[in-house]
Design a protein around this motif. Structure first.
Motif, PDB file in Angstrom:
ATOM      1  N   ASP A   8       0.836  -1.202   0.000  1.00 53.43           N
ATOM      2  CA  ASP A   8       0.000   0.000   0.000  1.00 53.43           C
ATOM      3  C   ASP A   8       0.866   1.246   0.000  1.00 53.43           C
ATOM      4  OD1 ASP A   8      -1.837  -1.986   0.485  1.00 53.43           O
ATOM      5  OD2 ASP A   8      -3.021  -0.792   1.862  1.00 53.43           O
ATOM      6  N   ARG A   9       1.817   1.268   0.899  1.00 58.19           N
ATOM      7  CA  ARG A   9       2.665   2.468   1.032  1.00 58.19           C
ATOM      8  C   ARG A   9       3.539   2.674  -0.193  1.00 58.19           C
ATOM      9  NH1 ARG A   9       3.004   0.615   6.510  1.00 58.19           N
ATOM     10  NH2 ARG A   9       4.995  -0.397   6.092  1.00 58.19           N
ATOM     11  N   ILE A  10       4.041   1.582  -0.747  1.00 59.41           N
ATOM     12  CA  ILE A  10       4.910   1.717  -1.925  1.00 59.41           C
ATOM     13  C   ILE A  10       4.132   2.273  -3.104  1.00 59.41           C
ATOM     14  CG2 ILE A  10       6.287   0.457  -3.615  1.00 59.41           C
ATOM     15  CD1 ILE A  10       7.057  -1.482  -1.451  1.00 59.41           C
ATOM     16  N   PHE A  11       2.989   1.656  -3.398  1.00 55.85           N
ATOM     17  CA  PHE A  11       2.231   2.100  -4.567  1.00 55.85           C
ATOM     18  C   PHE A  11       1.685   3.508  -4.350  1.00 55.85           C
ATOM     19  CE2 PHE A  11       1.764  -2.532  -5.729  1.00 55.85           C
ATOM     20  CZ  PHE A  11       2.439  -2.426  -6.929  1.00 55.85           C
ATOM     21  N   LEU A  12       1.270   3.795  -3.122  1.00 49.52           N
ATOM     22  CA  LEU A  12       0.790   5.146  -2.848  1.00 49.52           C
ATOM     23  C   LEU A  12       1.919   6.152  -3.051  1.00 49.52           C
ATOM     24  CD1 LEU A  12      -1.558   6.882  -1.930  1.00 49.52           C
ATOM     25  CD2 LEU A  12      -0.698   6.693   0.404  1.00 49.52           C
ATOM     26  N   ALA A  13       3.113   5.794  -2.636  1.00 49.44           N
ATOM     27  CA  ALA A  13       4.256   6.691  -2.814  1.00 49.44           C
ATOM     28  C   ALA A  13       4.518   6.950  -4.288  1.00 49.44           C
ATOM     29  CB  ALA A  13       5.503   6.094  -2.157  1.00 49.44           C
ATOM     30  N   LEU A  14       4.297   5.950  -5.117  1.00 47.82           N
ATOM     31  CA  LEU A  14       4.572   6.085  -6.553  1.00 47.82           C
ATOM     32  C   LEU A  14       3.430   6.759  -7.300  1.00 47.82           C
ATOM     33  CD1 LEU A  14       6.132   2.572  -7.258  1.00 47.82           C
ATOM     34  CD2 LEU A  14       7.307   4.724  -6.828  1.00 47.82           C
ATOM     35  N   ALA A  15       2.313   6.979  -6.643  1.00 43.02           N
ATOM     36  CA  ALA A  15       1.116   7.494  -7.317  1.00 43.02           C
ATOM     37  C   ALA A  15       1.126   9.008  -7.467  1.00 43.02           C
ATOM     38  CB  ALA A  15      -0.140   7.039  -6.567  1.00 43.02           C
ATOM     39  N   ASP A  16       2.140   9.664  -6.970  1.00 41.34           N
ATOM     40  CA  ASP A  16       2.197  11.129  -7.052  1.00 41.34           C
ATOM     41  C   ASP A  16       3.318  11.565  -8.002  1.00 41.34           C
ATOM     42  OD1 ASP A  16       1.397  13.845  -5.592  1.00 41.34           O
ATOM     43  OD2 ASP A  16       3.582  13.778  -5.827  1.00 41.34           O
ATOM     44  N   PRO A  17       2.982  12.439  -8.961  1.00 40.43           N
ATOM     45  CA  PRO A  17       3.985  12.824  -9.965  1.00 40.43           C
ATOM     46  C   PRO A  17       5.183  13.552  -9.357  1.00 40.43           C
ATOM     47  CG  PRO A  17       2.011  14.170 -10.157  1.00 40.43           C
ATOM     48  CD  PRO A  17       1.688  13.083  -9.188  1.00 40.43           C
ATOM     49  N   GLY A  18       4.922  14.359  -8.333  1.00 39.13           N
ATOM     50  CA  GLY A  18       6.043  15.037  -7.691  1.00 39.13           C
ATOM     51  C   GLY A  18       7.014  14.051  -7.068  1.00 39.13           C
ATOM     52  N   ARG A  19       6.459  13.037  -6.406  1.00 41.69           N
ATOM     53  CA  ARG A  19       7.334  12.028  -5.783  1.00 41.69           C
ATOM     54  C   ARG A  19       8.054  11.203  -6.841  1.00 41.69           C
ATOM     55  NH1 ARG A  19       3.103  11.649  -1.568  1.00 41.69           N
ATOM     56  NH2 ARG A  19       2.030  10.072  -2.782  1.00 41.69           N
ATOM     57  N   ARG A  20       7.364  10.898  -7.944  1.00 45.99           N
ATOM     58  CA  ARG A  20       8.060  10.165  -9.005  1.00 45.99           C
ATOM     59  C   ARG A  20       9.202  11.008  -9.572  1.00 45.99           C
ATOM     60  NH1 ARG A  20       2.943   8.897 -10.655  1.00 45.99           N
ATOM     61  NH2 ARG A  20       3.134  10.148 -12.537  1.00 45.99           N
ATOM     62  N   GLY A  21       8.985  12.317  -9.665  1.00 43.98           N
ATOM     63  CA  GLY A  21      10.070  13.189 -10.114  1.00 43.98           C
ATOM     64  C   GLY A  21      11.256  13.139  -9.169  1.00 43.98           C
TER      65      GLY A  21
END
Lengths: 110, 110
Positions: A8-21
DNA sequence: CCGATGGTTTCCGTAAATGGAAACTATTGG
DNA sequence: CCAATAGTTTCCATTTACGGAAACCATCGG
Protein backbone atom coordinates in the motif's frame (compact mmCIF):
# COMPACT_ATOMS: atom_id res chain seq x y z
CA UNK A 1 -8.58 0.67 11.20
CA UNK A 2 -5.51 -1.34 10.37
CA UNK A 3 -2.12 -0.03 9.48
CA UNK A 4 -1.30 0.10 5.81
CA UNK A 5 0.50 -2.83 4.25
CA UNK A 6 3.95 -2.39 2.70
CA UNK A 7 2.62 -2.60 -0.85
CA UNK A 8 0.00 0.00 0.00
CA UNK A 9 2.67 2.47 1.03
CA UNK A 10 4.91 1.72 -1.93
CA UNK A 11 2.23 2.10 -4.57
CA UNK A 12 0.79 5.15 -2.85
CA UNK A 13 4.26 6.69 -2.81
CA UNK A 14 4.57 6.08 -6.55
CA UNK A 15 1.12 7.49 -7.32
CA UNK A 16 2.20 11.13 -7.05
CA UNK A 17 3.99 12.82 -9.96
CA UNK A 18 6.04 15.04 -7.69
CA UNK A 19 7.33 12.03 -5.78
CA UNK A 20 8.06 10.17 -9.00
CA UNK A 21 10.07 13.19 -10.11
CA UNK A 22 12.05 13.01 -6.89
CA UNK A 23 12.71 9.33 -7.55
CA UNK A 24 13.92 10.10 -11.06
CA UNK A 25 16.33 12.62 -9.63
CA UNK A 26 17.50 10.34 -6.85
CA UNK A 27 18.00 7.49 -9.30
CA UNK A 28 20.75 9.63 -10.81
CA UNK A 29 22.36 10.26 -7.45
CA UNK A 30 21.80 11.43 -3.85
CA UNK A 31 20.43 14.88 -3.11
CA UNK A 32 19.47 17.09 -0.20
CA UNK A 33 15.95 18.16 0.69
CA UNK A 34 16.47 21.58 -0.84
CA UNK A 35 17.90 20.15 -4.03
CA UNK A 36 14.87 17.92 -4.32
CA UNK A 37 12.33 20.61 -3.52
CA UNK A 38 13.36 23.08 -6.23
CA UNK A 39 12.93 20.98 -9.39
CA UNK A 40 9.71 19.59 -7.93
CA UNK A 41 8.49 23.18 -7.56
CA UNK A 42 7.66 22.68 -3.89
CA UNK A 43 8.30 24.50 -0.64
CA UNK A 44 10.47 22.78 1.87
CA UNK A 45 7.63 21.60 4.13
CA UNK A 46 5.92 19.82 1.26
CA UNK A 47 9.16 18.26 0.14
CA UNK A 48 9.80 17.00 3.66
CA UNK A 49 6.41 15.33 3.73
CA UNK A 50 6.78 13.72 0.32
CA UNK A 51 10.20 12.44 1.21
CA UNK A 52 8.81 10.94 4.38
CA UNK A 53 6.25 9.08 2.30
CA UNK A 54 9.03 7.77 0.08
CA UNK A 55 11.08 6.71 3.07
CA UNK A 56 8.15 5.01 4.78
CA UNK A 57 7.55 3.19 1.53
CA UNK A 58 11.05 1.81 1.73
CA UNK A 59 12.06 3.48 -1.51
CA UNK A 60 14.68 5.87 -0.17
CA UNK A 61 16.93 6.26 2.84
CA UNK A 62 18.22 9.43 4.43
CA UNK A 63 21.00 10.55 6.69
CA UNK A 64 21.42 13.85 8.41
CA UNK A 65 24.84 15.45 8.48
CA UNK A 66 25.01 18.80 10.20
CA UNK A 67 21.91 20.66 9.20
CA UNK A 68 21.44 19.05 5.82
CA UNK A 69 19.67 15.77 5.23
CA UNK A 70 20.70 13.75 2.22
CA UNK A 71 18.41 11.27 0.52
CA UNK A 72 19.43 8.30 -1.60
CA UNK A 73 17.61 5.52 -3.37
CA UNK A 74 17.60 2.05 -1.90
CA UNK A 75 19.08 -0.52 -4.25
CA UNK A 76 16.12 -2.83 -3.67
CA UNK A 77 13.63 0.03 -3.90
CA UNK A 78 11.44 -1.71 -6.46
CA UNK A 79 11.82 -5.30 -5.38
CA UNK A 80 8.36 -5.58 -3.80
CA UNK A 81 6.80 -4.04 -6.88
CA UNK A 82 8.67 -6.33 -9.24
CA UNK A 83 7.85 -9.38 -7.17
CA UNK A 84 4.15 -8.63 -6.96
CA UNK A 85 3.82 -7.66 -10.60
CA UNK A 86 5.78 -10.70 -11.77
CA UNK A 87 3.56 -13.03 -9.83
CA UNK A 88 0.45 -11.49 -11.42
CA UNK A 89 1.95 -11.65 -14.88
CA UNK A 90 2.77 -15.31 -14.44
CA UNK A 91 -0.80 -16.07 -13.44
CA UNK A 92 -2.08 -13.88 -16.24
CA UNK A 93 0.02 -15.63 -18.89
CA UNK A 94 -1.20 -18.99 -17.65
CA UNK A 95 -4.79 -17.83 -17.83
CA UNK A 96 -4.39 -16.62 -21.40
CA UNK A 97 -2.69 -19.86 -22.36
CA UNK A 98 -5.61 -21.82 -20.96
CA UNK A 99 -7.99 -19.65 -22.94
CA UNK A 100 -6.03 -20.12 -26.15
CA UNK A 101 -5.97 -23.87 -25.59
CA UNK A 102 -9.71 -23.93 -25.03
CA UNK A 103 -10.25 -22.05 -28.27
CA UNK A 104 -7.96 -24.44 -30.14
CA UNK A 105 -9.91 -27.38 -28.76
CA UNK A 106 -13.22 -26.01 -29.98
CA UNK A 107 -14.80 -27.80 -32.91
CA UNK A 108 -14.66 -25.67 -36.04
CA UNK A 109 -17.84 -24.01 -37.15
CA UNK A 110 -19.28 -24.76 -40.62
CA UNK B 1 -6.62 21.43 -11.42
CA UNK B 2 -5.14 19.14 -14.02
CA UNK B 3 -6.30 15.65 -14.84
CA UNK B 4 -4.30 12.83 -13.36
CA UNK B 5 -1.56 11.29 -15.47
CA UNK B 6 -1.78 7.66 -16.55
CA UNK B 7 0.87 6.54 -14.09
CA UNK B 8 -0.95 8.36 -11.31
CA UNK B 9 -4.08 6.37 -11.95
CA UNK B 10 -2.27 3.08 -12.33
CA UNK B 11 -0.26 3.36 -9.14
CA UNK B 12 -3.23 4.71 -7.24
CA UNK B 13 -5.27 1.76 -8.45
CA UNK B 14 -2.60 -0.61 -7.15
CA UNK B 15 -2.33 1.13 -3.79
CA UNK B 16 -5.48 -0.44 -2.35
CA UNK B 17 -5.40 -4.00 -0.97
CA UNK B 18 -8.96 -4.71 -2.02
CA UNK B 19 -8.21 -3.74 -5.58
CA UNK B 20 -5.02 -5.78 -5.59
CA UNK B 21 -7.08 -8.72 -4.44
CA UNK B 22 -9.41 -8.20 -7.36
CA UNK B 23 -6.42 -8.15 -9.68
CA UNK B 24 -5.13 -11.40 -8.23
CA UNK B 25 -8.50 -12.97 -8.87
CA UNK B 26 -8.78 -11.56 -12.38
CA UNK B 27 -5.26 -12.71 -13.21
CA UNK B 28 -6.59 -16.24 -12.84
CA UNK B 29 -9.54 -15.56 -15.13
CA UNK B 30 -12.48 -13.23 -15.84
CA UNK B 31 -15.20 -12.64 -13.27
CA UNK B 32 -18.41 -10.70 -12.79
CA UNK B 33 -18.90 -7.80 -10.41
CA UNK B 34 -20.64 -10.00 -7.90
CA UNK B 35 -17.96 -12.66 -8.04
CA UNK B 36 -15.38 -9.99 -7.38
CA UNK B 37 -17.26 -8.29 -4.58
CA UNK B 38 -17.71 -11.33 -2.35
CA UNK B 39 -14.08 -12.42 -1.80
CA UNK B 40 -13.15 -8.77 -1.38
CA UNK B 41 -15.75 -8.52 1.36
CA UNK B 42 -17.44 -5.54 -0.25
CA UNK B 43 -20.95 -4.50 -1.14
CA UNK B 44 -21.75 -4.15 -4.79
CA UNK B 45 -21.56 -0.34 -4.88
CA UNK B 46 -18.05 -0.36 -3.48
CA UNK B 47 -16.98 -3.08 -5.88
CA UNK B 48 -18.36 -1.08 -8.79
CA UNK B 49 -16.31 1.93 -7.76
CA UNK B 50 -13.11 -0.02 -7.28
CA UNK B 51 -13.54 -1.72 -10.62
CA UNK B 52 -14.02 1.64 -12.26
CA UNK B 53 -10.71 2.77 -10.77
CA UNK B 54 -9.05 -0.33 -12.18
CA UNK B 55 -10.60 0.24 -15.58
CA UNK B 56 -9.66 3.91 -15.67
CA UNK B 57 -6.14 2.84 -14.79
CA UNK B 58 -6.08 0.69 -17.90
CA UNK B 59 -5.59 -2.46 -15.88
CA UNK B 60 -8.84 -4.24 -16.69
CA UNK B 61 -11.53 -4.17 -19.34
CA UNK B 62 -15.21 -4.99 -19.00
CA UNK B 63 -18.10 -5.96 -21.16
CA UNK B 64 -21.74 -6.07 -20.27
CA UNK B 65 -23.85 -8.99 -21.45
CA UNK B 66 -27.44 -8.90 -20.37
CA UNK B 67 -27.48 -7.70 -16.82
CA UNK B 68 -24.06 -9.00 -15.82
CA UNK B 69 -20.80 -7.19 -16.44
CA UNK B 70 -17.71 -9.31 -16.79
CA UNK B 71 -14.23 -7.99 -16.06
CA UNK B 72 -10.95 -9.28 -17.42
CA UNK B 73 -7.33 -8.26 -17.11
CA UNK B 74 -5.63 -6.47 -19.96
CA UNK B 75 -2.63 -8.36 -21.26
CA UNK B 76 -0.54 -5.20 -21.14
CA UNK B 77 -1.92 -4.21 -17.76
CA UNK B 78 1.49 -3.70 -16.18
CA UNK B 79 3.43 -2.40 -19.16
CA UNK B 80 3.51 1.21 -17.98
CA UNK B 81 4.64 0.10 -14.55
CA UNK B 82 7.35 -2.16 -15.93
CA UNK B 83 8.54 0.51 -18.32
CA UNK B 84 8.77 3.20 -15.69
CA UNK B 85 10.38 0.98 -13.09
CA UNK B 86 12.88 -0.43 -15.57
CA UNK B 87 13.99 3.02 -16.59
CA UNK B 88 14.58 4.00 -12.96
CA UNK B 89 16.47 0.79 -12.25
CA UNK B 90 18.71 1.39 -15.22
CA UNK B 91 19.55 4.86 -14.00
CA UNK B 92 19.97 3.54 -10.47
CA UNK B 93 22.38 0.81 -11.53
CA UNK B 94 24.42 3.35 -13.46
CA UNK B 95 24.57 5.63 -10.42
CA UNK B 96 25.77 2.82 -8.19
CA UNK B 97 28.35 1.81 -10.77
CA UNK B 98 29.68 5.36 -10.87
CA UNK B 99 29.89 5.35 -7.09
CA UNK B 100 31.74 2.05 -7.03
CA UNK B 101 34.14 3.31 -9.67
CA UNK B 102 34.80 6.47 -7.70
CA UNK B 103 35.56 4.39 -4.62
CA UNK B 104 37.89 2.14 -6.62
CA UNK B 105 39.72 5.20 -7.93
CA UNK B 106 40.35 6.56 -4.46
CA UNK B 107 43.92 6.41 -3.23
CA UNK B 108 44.33 3.77 -0.53
CA UNK B 109 44.73 4.98 2.97
CA UNK B 110 47.91 4.10 4.86
C1' DC C 1 27.56 36.11 19.31
C1' DC C 2 24.55 37.18 15.28
C1' DG C 3 22.52 36.48 10.99
C1' DA C 4 21.62 33.38 7.41
C1' DT C 5 20.62 28.79 6.04
C1' DG C 6 18.54 23.99 5.99
C1' DG C 7 15.26 21.59 7.91
C1' DT C 8 11.30 20.46 10.89
C1' DT C 9 6.89 20.85 13.14
C1' DT C 10 2.29 22.70 13.79
C1' DC C 11 -1.78 24.46 12.02
C1' DC C 12 -5.16 25.33 8.58
C1' DG C 13 -8.13 24.88 4.47
C1' DT C 14 -9.20 22.30 0.41
C1' DA C 15 -9.61 18.33 -2.24
C1' DA C 16 -10.05 13.53 -2.89
C1' DA C 17 -10.66 8.56 -1.44
C1' DT C 18 -13.43 5.21 0.92
C1' DG C 19 -17.70 2.73 2.29
C1' DG C 20 -22.32 2.03 2.97
C1' DA C 21 -27.48 2.90 2.68
C1' DA C 22 -31.12 3.75 -0.26
C1' DA C 23 -33.31 4.17 -4.45
C1' DC C 24 -33.41 3.19 -9.34
C1' DT C 25 -32.72 0.59 -13.89
C1' DA C 26 -32.52 -3.32 -16.65
C1' DT C 27 -32.67 -8.16 -17.32
C1' DT C 28 -33.88 -12.95 -16.23
C1' DG C 29 -36.97 -16.79 -14.83
C1' DG C 30 -41.45 -18.65 -13.93
C1' DC D 1 -46.78 -9.72 -15.74
C1' DC D 2 -44.31 -10.44 -11.21
C1' DA D 3 -40.42 -11.30 -8.36
C1' DA D 4 -35.80 -11.90 -7.95
C1' DT D 5 -31.29 -10.70 -9.53
C1' DA D 6 -27.16 -7.81 -11.18
C1' DG D 7 -25.70 -3.70 -11.54
C1' DT D 8 -25.81 1.35 -11.24
C1' DT D 9 -26.40 5.91 -9.40
C1' DT D 10 -27.03 9.30 -5.80
C1' DC D 11 -26.26 10.87 -1.36
C1' DC D 12 -23.90 11.14 2.97
C1' DA D 13 -20.25 10.67 6.57
C1' DT D 14 -15.56 9.64 7.69
C1' DT D 15 -10.95 9.63 6.69
C1' DT D 16 -6.87 10.74 4.40
C1' DA D 17 -3.90 13.34 1.13
C1' DC D 18 -2.03 17.67 -0.23
C1' DG D 19 0.03 22.40 -0.04
C1' DG D 20 1.34 26.38 2.05
C1' DA D 21 2.02 29.84 5.93
C1' DA D 22 4.03 30.57 10.14
C1' DA D 23 6.85 29.55 13.82
C1' DC D 24 10.56 26.89 15.62
C1' DC D 25 15.16 24.40 16.00
C1' DA D 26 19.78 23.41 14.87
C1' DT D 27 24.01 24.55 12.48
C1' DC D 28 27.23 27.06 9.68
C1' DG D 29 29.88 31.42 8.51
C1' DG D 30 31.98 35.57 9.81
Amino acid sequence: MQQAQPLDRIFLALADPGRRGMIEQLARGPATVKELARPANMRLPSAVKHLRVLEEGGIVVSRKAGRTRTYAMRRDAFSPVNDWVSARETALDAAFDRLAQAVADMPEEE
